[in-house]
Design an enzyme around this catalytic site. Structure first.
Site, PDB file in Angstrom:
ATOM      1  N   ASN A   9       0.875  -1.176   0.000  1.00  0.00           N
ATOM      2  CA  ASN A   9       0.000   0.000   0.000  1.00  0.00           C
ATOM      3  C   ASN A   9       0.908   1.220   0.000  1.00  0.00           C
ATOM      4  O   ASN A   9       1.488   1.552   1.028  1.00  0.00           O
ATOM      5  CB  ASN A   9      -0.889  -0.023   1.261  1.00  0.00           C
ATOM      6  N   LYS A  11       0.191   4.229  -0.241  1.00  0.00           N
ATOM      7  CA  LYS A  11      -0.440   5.442   0.325  1.00  0.00           C
ATOM      8  C   LYS A  11      -0.158   6.637  -0.600  1.00  0.00           C
ATOM      9  O   LYS A  11      -0.053   6.458  -1.799  1.00  0.00           O
ATOM     10  CB  LYS A  11       0.040   5.694   1.754  1.00  0.00           C
ATOM     11  N   HIS A  95      -9.650   0.943   4.759  1.00  0.00           N
ATOM     12  CA  HIS A  95      -8.379   1.188   5.455  1.00  0.00           C
ATOM     13  C   HIS A  95      -8.657   2.128   6.639  1.00  0.00           C
ATOM     14  O   HIS A  95      -9.469   3.043   6.531  1.00  0.00           O
ATOM     15  CB  HIS A  95      -7.361   1.816   4.492  1.00  0.00           C
ATOM     16  N   GLU A  97      -7.084   4.527   7.801  1.00  0.00           N
ATOM     17  CA  GLU A  97      -6.877   5.954   7.535  1.00  0.00           C
ATOM     18  C   GLU A  97      -8.113   6.558   6.873  1.00  0.00           C
ATOM     19  O   GLU A  97      -8.443   7.721   7.091  1.00  0.00           O
ATOM     20  CB  GLU A  97      -5.612   6.142   6.666  1.00  0.00           C
ATOM     21  N   GLU A 167      -5.605  -5.170  10.363  1.00  0.00           N
ATOM     22  CA  GLU A 167      -4.622  -4.110  10.572  1.00  0.00           C
ATOM     23  C   GLU A 167      -4.933  -3.378  11.875  1.00  0.00           C
ATOM     24  O   GLU A 167      -5.752  -2.449  11.879  1.00  0.00           O
ATOM     25  CB  GLU A 167      -4.678  -3.112   9.409  1.00  0.00           C
ATOM     26  N   GLY A 173       2.068   2.158  10.662  1.00  0.00           N
ATOM     27  CA  GLY A 173       2.982   3.282  10.509  1.00  0.00           C
ATOM     28  C   GLY A 173       3.624   3.720  11.815  1.00  0.00           C
ATOM     29  O   GLY A 173       4.221   4.792  11.889  1.00  0.00           O
ATOM     30  N   SER A 212       3.187  -2.305  10.317  1.00  0.00           N
ATOM     31  CA  SER A 212       4.635  -2.296  10.548  1.00  0.00           C
ATOM     32  C   SER A 212       5.301  -3.642  10.272  1.00  0.00           C
ATOM     33  O   SER A 212       6.193  -4.065  11.014  1.00  0.00           O
ATOM     34  CB  SER A 212       4.953  -1.803  11.962  1.00  0.00           C
TER      35      SER A 212
HETATM   36  C1  PEP Z   1      -0.941   0.078   5.881  1.00  0.00           C
HETATM   37  O1  PEP Z   1      -1.012   1.266   5.655  1.00  0.00           O
HETATM   38  O2  PEP Z   1      -1.818  -0.668   5.426  1.00  0.00           O
HETATM   39  C2  PEP Z   1       0.165  -0.420   6.685  1.00  0.00           C
HETATM   40  C3  PEP Z   1       0.111  -1.647   7.122  1.00  0.00           C
HETATM   41  O3  PEP Z   1       1.190   0.442   6.929  1.00  0.00           O
HETATM   42  P1  PEP Z   1       2.615   0.120   7.641  1.00  0.00           P
HETATM   43  O4  PEP Z   1       3.112  -1.171   7.058  1.00  0.00           O
HETATM   44  O5  PEP Z   1       3.484   1.283   7.279  1.00  0.00           O
HETATM   45  O6  PEP Z   1       2.354   0.012   9.101  1.00  0.00           O
END
Ligand code: PEP
Length: 251
Positions: A9, A11, A95, A97, A167, A173, A212
């Site tokens: 992803n 972003k 997601h 976000e 997630e 992040g 992460s």
């Molecule tokens: C994501 O945005 O779906 C995600 C898992 O981000 P990160 O791996 O940076 O934590």
């Protein structure tokens, strides 16, 4: 049969030349991974250029959001058929976000999921709890509600053509990864919940972990029985990391 997957992803990152550099490094390195699903979910403006870069490769193209509506006066929105025009196979829906920064309710997420499937895109449905919710001991309740919102509208069988990404919001992040056991517990909970309604769909359901994931922790996460791969944010922008994480699927 249940498929393993690693999806990036990106972003709101990248530009034309960085994307090309990244994919030029990733594509040949992942060429041998033929048994897993691999994808990158890129910002809308780069769909066309990335589509060309991915042509005849084993990396699928995905978007990060989609409108729940087919077409019409929805300024700034992008429809499922527009994504299909650019060869998208996947689209992320729900997601955290988008749920948090753009107030997308579980009901809207379900509508986007349905719209995606109607247009033959595979939704990557994200679910996950916040830190406060985990600390309050309501992780399972939150996940169940997010899953129920989709299953109530789309039916459990629709999960046969979807991918789930667990997630935890506190891990996205932040550099804080859920432990393999913490993630496994929620993945198993999701699969058991689906299994109560359709055990075949549950067995075949690909459930990714996101939050992460790094080259250094991917193998132990992916070794858990109900973790079928990862949705990768930050590390998907670094070629060596994305390659190592994808290889951790152990094809
Ligand atoms: C994501 O945005 O779906 C995600 C898992 O981000 P990160 O791996 O940076 O934590």
């Amino acid at each position: 049969m249940r498929k393993k997957m690693v999806a990036g992803n990106w972003k709101m990152h990248g530009n034309l030349s960085e994307n090309e550099q990244l994919l030029t490094a990733i594509i040949p390195a992942l060429n041998e991974l033929r048994n897993s699903l691999l994808a990158v979910c890129v910002p809308f403006p780069y769909l066309s250029s990335v589509q060309h870069l991915l042509h005849n490769t084993n990396l699928g193209l995905g978007a990060q959001n989609v409108s729940q509506f087919e077409k019409g006066a929805y300024t700034g929105e992008v429809s499922v058929s527009m994504l299909s025009d650019f060869g998208c196979k996947y689209v992320i829906v729900g997601h955290s976000e988008r749920r948090m920064l753009y107030s997308e309710s579980s009901s809207v997420v379900a509508d986007k999921y349905i719209a995606a499937q109607r247009g033959n895109l595979i939704p990557l449905l994200c679910v996950g709890e916040t830190l406060e919710q985990r600390e309050a001991g309501i992780t399972q309740q939150v996940i169940q509600e997010q899953m129920k919102a989709v299953i109530d509208k789309a039916g459990v069988d629709s999960l046969g053509k979807a991918i789930i990404a667990y997630e935890p919001v506190w891990a996205i992040g932040t550099g804080k990864t859920a432990s393999p056991q913490q993630a496994q517990d929620v993945h198993a909970f999701i699969r058991q919940g689906v299994s109560l309604q359709n055990s075949n769909v549950a067995n075949d359901l690909t459930i990714l972990y996101g939050g992460s994931v790094k080259a250094s922790n991917a193998s132990e996460l992916f070794a858990m029985p109900d973790i079928d791969g990862g949705l990768i944010g930050g590390a998907s922008l670094i070629a060596d990391d994305f390659i190592a994480i994808s290889r951790a699927l152990n094809n």
